[in-house]
Enzyme design. Structure first.
Site, PDB file in Angstrom:
ATOM      1  CE  LYS A 295      -6.173  -7.058  -1.582  1.00 17.60           C
ATOM      2  NZ  LYS A 295      -7.562  -6.617  -1.724  1.00 17.60           N
TER       3      LYS A 295
ATOM      4  CE  LYS B  32      -4.265  -1.781   1.775  1.00 18.48           C
ATOM      5  NZ  LYS B  32      -5.493  -1.351   1.221  1.00 18.48           N
TER       6      LYS B  32
ATOM      7  CE  LYS C 163     -13.587  -2.563   0.801  1.00 20.12           C
ATOM      8  NZ  LYS C 163     -12.477  -2.422   1.737  1.00 20.12           N
TER       9      LYS C 163
END
Ligand code: ATP
Ligand code: MG
Length: 340
Positions: free
Chosen positions: A202, A119, A205
């Site tokens: 992956k 992230k 959202k």
């Protein structure tokens, strides 16, 4: 191995960090409902709003996103009577226990967390401290309820393992048997649904492009278009699952089909022998629409009455606090924090 000292109890959560995806549905929500319906474990599900704000969330959108995750749970079959359903920030014990765990967790453990690295990317210095400490809050979420089983997608396995380490270190340091060592439950195909434009990443959202994911609220045309544009290699489907090796995009679409149909990937290949993408992708889209459209219709109905969702979450939070408060009190006592 299940921790036999504790009554089986399931906890899991989803962040209101954007619209929910097919990955969230197959890797999490669908299995939350199955676990609830099996009725072998008490089930506690949370809309993890404190986790969502580890990256910037517009305050007004956060309300809507929180209700949307709750609506997705309800529309998929979570019964707010049988399960405890609430949003995390209404139960202040989560944040309080997370602080205690911040003082138990070692920096070296945190530095091994791959989700933070993914992230943060190249810009780790500019990330919030909350994003870095996220796994400690997640450990608090789970251990506050003495949960023994945590259904998650493959991407969260490392965090549940860290939770075990935190529980074990707390128990060891304070010479108590206060916290169970919870297990991640990761079963079935599509436990790591991949991005439709890049089969090595992956589906998320919070991913950059809407074309890389299927949202629970996408209409039939959008779902068909996204699957048709999904990246694949040119070869047709193989005869056997071994033939999916080294073909991440093909494997992903076959596994999504398998999870939606409730069959094994080998069965998907047997039903579509040697199919080309021109026939397989529309069949997959049709199956996805069939599964998701009742959920998205029900979500829209529920979202039209936000006061009712808020009422259910407040009631769930009350039930959650009844379990969490004694566990936190006991933790404070063990740690030696003076209570009047
Ligand atoms: P974000 O991008 O904000 O992290 P997310 O889509 O990863 O969002 P989370 O709220 O982090 O969603 O995770 C909620 C649950 O959904 C977790 O159990 C996680 O393992 C599962 N999950 C998320 N993405 C996938 C995926 N692609 N495949 C299977 N399960 C997934
Ligand atoms: Mg995530």
């Amino acid at each position: 191995m299940r921790d036999a000292r504790f009554t089986p109890r399931v906890f899991s959560g989803i962040k209101p960090s954007g619209g929910l995806t097919l990955g969230n549905y197959l890797g999490a929500i669908k299995r939350f409902v199955q676990t609830q319906d099996a009725a072998t474990h008490e089930t506690i599900y949370c809309v993890a709003d404190l986790h969502a704000i580890t990256v910037w969330q517009d305050p007004k959108e956060l309300h809507a996103a929180t209700r949307e995750v709750a609506a997705a749970f309800l529309a998929s079959g979570i019964d707010p009577e049988r399960s405890v359903l609430f949003n995390q920030s209404q139960v202040s014990q989560h944040a309080e226990l997370a602080w205690i765990f911040n003082c138990v967790t070692r920096l070296g453990w945190m530095n091994r967390m791959t989700q933070f690295k993914e992230k943060a990317g190249k810009n780790a210095e500019a990330q919030s401290l909350g994003l870095y400490a996220y796994p400690s809050l997640m450990a608090a979420d789970i251990l506050l309820y003495h949960a023994t089983h945590v259904p998650v997608g493959e991407d969260q396995k490392q965090h549940v393992e860290l939770t075990r380490d935190i529980a074990a270190k707390f128990n060891h340091d304070y010479k108590v048997d206060l916290f169970p060592l919870p297990e991640p439950v990761i079963e079935g195909p599509a436990m790591r649904v991949m991005n439709l434009r890049d089969g090595t990443r992956k589906m998320s959202k919070s991913g950059e492009s809407d074309m890389e994911r299927i949202n629970l609220t996408d209409d039939a045309d959008t779902i068909l278009r996204k699957f048709q544009k999904a990246r694949t290699d040119p070869a047709p489907l193989p005869e056997t699952v071994e033939g999916l090796q080294g073909r991440p995009e093909a494997r992903n679409l076959v596994e999504i089909y398998a999870a939606l149909a409730g069959i094994a990937p080998a069965e998907v290949l047997a039903r579509h022998p040697g199919a080309g993408w021109g026939t397989f992708k529309p069949a997959l889209a049709e199956l996805a629409v069939e599964t998701l459209s009742p959920v998205s219709r029900e979500m829209a109905r529920l979202m039209a009455d936000p006061a009712e969702i808020d009422r259910l979450l407040a009631r769930g939070a009350e039930r959650a606090r009844a379990i969490a408060a004694p566990v936190l009190s006991r933790t404070y006592e063990v740690v030696g924090l003076l209570r009047g």
